[in-house]
Structures are given as C-alpha cells and as structure tokens.
Enzyme design. Structure first.
Site, PDB file in Angstrom:
ATOM      1  N   SER A 150     -12.580   0.179   1.765  1.00 45.20           N
ATOM      2  CA  SER A 150     -13.759   0.887   1.296  1.00 45.20           C
ATOM      3  C   SER A 150     -15.027   0.130   1.718  1.00 45.20           C
ATOM      4  O   SER A 150     -15.211  -0.150   2.896  1.00 45.20           O
ATOM      5  CB  SER A 150     -13.677   1.081  -0.218  1.00 45.20           C
ATOM      6  OG  SER A 150     -14.632   1.997  -0.659  1.00 45.20           O
ATOM      7  N   ASP A 246     -11.166  12.153   2.137  1.00 47.15           N
ATOM      8  CA  ASP A 246     -12.019  10.995   1.868  1.00 47.15           C
ATOM      9  C   ASP A 246     -13.420  11.290   2.391  1.00 47.15           C
ATOM     10  O   ASP A 246     -13.586  11.806   3.509  1.00 47.15           O
ATOM     11  CB  ASP A 246     -11.436   9.766   2.591  1.00 47.15           C
ATOM     12  CG  ASP A 246     -12.013   8.458   2.091  1.00 47.15           C
ATOM     13  OD1 ASP A 246     -13.254   8.347   2.003  1.00 47.15           O
ATOM     14  OD2 ASP A 246     -11.231   7.532   1.811  1.00 47.15           O
ATOM     15  N   HIS A 276     -10.035   9.307  -1.397  1.00 50.55           N
ATOM     16  CA  HIS A 276     -10.456   7.909  -1.316  1.00 50.55           C
ATOM     17  C   HIS A 276      -9.715   7.067  -2.358  1.00 50.55           C
ATOM     18  O   HIS A 276      -9.598   7.441  -3.530  1.00 50.55           O
ATOM     19  CB  HIS A 276     -11.960   7.802  -1.551  1.00 50.55           C
ATOM     20  CG  HIS A 276     -12.523   6.445  -1.272  1.00 50.55           C
ATOM     21  ND1 HIS A 276     -12.630   5.927  -0.001  1.00 50.55           N
ATOM     22  CD2 HIS A 276     -12.995   5.485  -2.102  1.00 50.55           C
ATOM     23  CE1 HIS A 276     -13.153   4.720  -0.056  1.00 50.55           C
ATOM     24  NE2 HIS A 276     -13.383   4.422  -1.316  1.00 50.55           N
TER      25      HIS A 276
END
Length: 303
Positions: A150, A246, A276
C-alpha cells in the site's frame, strides 16, 4: 456481490465504509498501542534495533544460516498517516523463515505531522544502515530487496528510485504490493462501488497529508509519487500485485507497463475481484496464493 472473488464476497459485503480523515486518524491513533519488541518464533530470531539518523527497526533473522543471507527492507502501509512495522510481524517472519533471508522492518515518521520527505529520509537512513552493517548482520549487499504494501509499496518504489539516483546502494529487487504510487489519481473520477478499506476520499486525505499540500500539482517530486518519475530505466527487476477492485489498480498497471517499456523485468500479478488489503484475510485461498506468488518471485530473484 457476485463480482467479488468468491473467497472475498462475504467479507466485502460486511466491511464498513470508513473514510480516513482528521477525526478518524485521531481515534485510531488513540486506540493504537505500543507493540514493544518483536517476538522470536521457531526458526526466526527477532529483535528491535535503533537506527542512527532515523527511528527503530524490527529485525527478523532466520536460524541456522551458515553464510550471509539476502536481506529485505519491508515498509509498512497505512496511507502515509497510520500504522507501524509491528502490524506486519507475521509477514516479515514468513519471509525470513520461508526464504532464509534477514528482514528489516523500520518505523518512519507519519504525516500530516511529518510530511515528505520525512518518511523517505528515515527509510534511506535505514537502508544505509543495513548496507553499512552488512557484515555484522551477515547479509549480502548484492541481494538487498526493497518491499512494502500500500503506502509502504509507494514508499518502497520511491526509495528504490532514490537509491538508483544516488548510486550508493545497489538494490537487487523491488516487491510492490498494491502500491500507492500516484497522487494524480486523486484528480480522476473512478467508480468506487467495489472499493474497500481505502476509497477516494481517504486517498485525497492521505496524499494531502503526505505532500503537505493539495495533490495533483505540477511540481510533486517523483520520490514522493513514483509514478511522476520521468524515467524508470535502471531500476531493478520488479514484482507488482494488485486486485481489480483496488483503487490503485490503474496506477499500478500503468507503472508496470512503464517499467517494462524502460527495459525493467516486471512480474505483474492482477487478482480478479480483489479489493485493497484483501490479503489480510490470510486463511483465504486467494490470499495464500497471492503470498505464494511473492515468495516464488523472490526465490527466482535471489538465486
């Protein structure tokens, strides 16, 4: 809900819609506790180390190594505003155990209190410490991996660019797990119906906090937003993984294509129907497969 991966559909249905903002940040940080030093587990010794010029790092060393090992600098996520390396102790331990490599997971200063380049300065100091202490740590300086998930993946990409440009520390491979690469995504209209855990509003808050100003400006540094880099030539072989649901899917695919066009070997793993952070559901088969692909890519790179 049928569009989600079968392993994720039920969870996706009940995940709360939360947007990161000042109030959310205050509450989550208040609830966070100091994790203390990491715990050793069978096959892996763990310790907490002070890093000169930075903060601390959690270090995971495989037992029984008879020669210097590859090393990974693993960077935690949290949208630049949350998190700590302790959240990834399980992941770091698995990398160390399954690949026989030393994993260094540093803390770094968080935004908005510490905007760019504070986090990058902390991470480069840790990378420098890892390289300078290779003999004591019993790691190979020619097998250093920079990795993260991330926002940690975005920081990993930025750190790899910085290492390339400074020409001080060789990086053998970068592993980018659904990385947060491009502040300009904030200015795009993207269907967020199937987004979970990180949405467009959170993305704006994260980038604004990290940059210390509104995103999408003309002069955002590439070390802050790696998708801004004019050239990706000379970067190490790369693995990028992301789900189709995502928010970062499009920017991650675009980055992979640019790397490939620049002559960088790229392995792009796209997971249909995955949102995500889906791999926090470690027991789900799709999460297991996702991690196994990372392990396989690292094994190939570190031979």
């Amino acid at each position: 809900m049928s569009n989600f991966h079968p392993d994720l559909a039920l969870v996706a249905r009940f995940l709360p819609r939360i947007t990161a903002g000042p109030r959310f940040l205050k509450v989550i940080r208040r609830l966070a506790r100091d994790a203390g030093a990491p715990r050793s587990t069978p096959g892996v010794r763990a310790s907490l180390r002070d890093i000169p010029g930075a903060r601390t790092a959690r270090v995971f060393v495989p037992d029984g190594a008879t020669r210097p090992t590859p090393a990974m600098l693993w960077i935690h996520g949290g949208g630049f505003i949350l998190g700590s390396p302790a959240q990834d102790d399980v992941v770091a331990t698995r990398f160390a155990r399954e690949l026989g490599m030393t994993v260094v997971a540093p803390s770094y200063r968080l935004a908005p209190e510490h905007p760019f380049p504070a986090a990058m300065d902390d991470l480069y100091a840790t990378l420098t410490w890892l390289h300078a202490n290779a003999e004591a740590l019993r790691v190979r300086t020619d097998r250093i991996v920079i990795a993260g998930a991330s926002a940690g993946g975005g920081l990993a990409a930025g750190l790899t660019l910085l290492a390339r440009d400074r020409k001080e520390i060789p990086v053998a491979f970068q592993l980018l797990v659904y990385p947060m690469l491009d502040d300009r995504t904030v200015g795009k209209t993207i269907d967020g119906t199937n987004h979970r855990l990180w949405n467009a509003e959170s993305n704006r808050f994260g980038w604004t906090s990290y940059l210390g100003r509104e995103p999408c400006g003309a002069d955002v540094p590439a070390y802050a937003a790696p998708a801004r880099a004019e050239s990706l030539a000379g970067l190490p072989p790369t693995w990028i993984g992301v789900g189709t649901f995502d928010l970062f899917h499009d920017e991650d695919v675009a980055y992979a294509k640019r790397l490939e066009a620049a002559g960088v070997p790229v392995d792009l793993e796209i997971v249909p129907g995955a949102f995500h952070g889906f791999d926090v559901l470690r027991r789900a088969n799709v999460a297991k497969s996702f991690f196994e692909r990372q392990i396989a890519a690292l094994r190939r790179a570190l031979v």
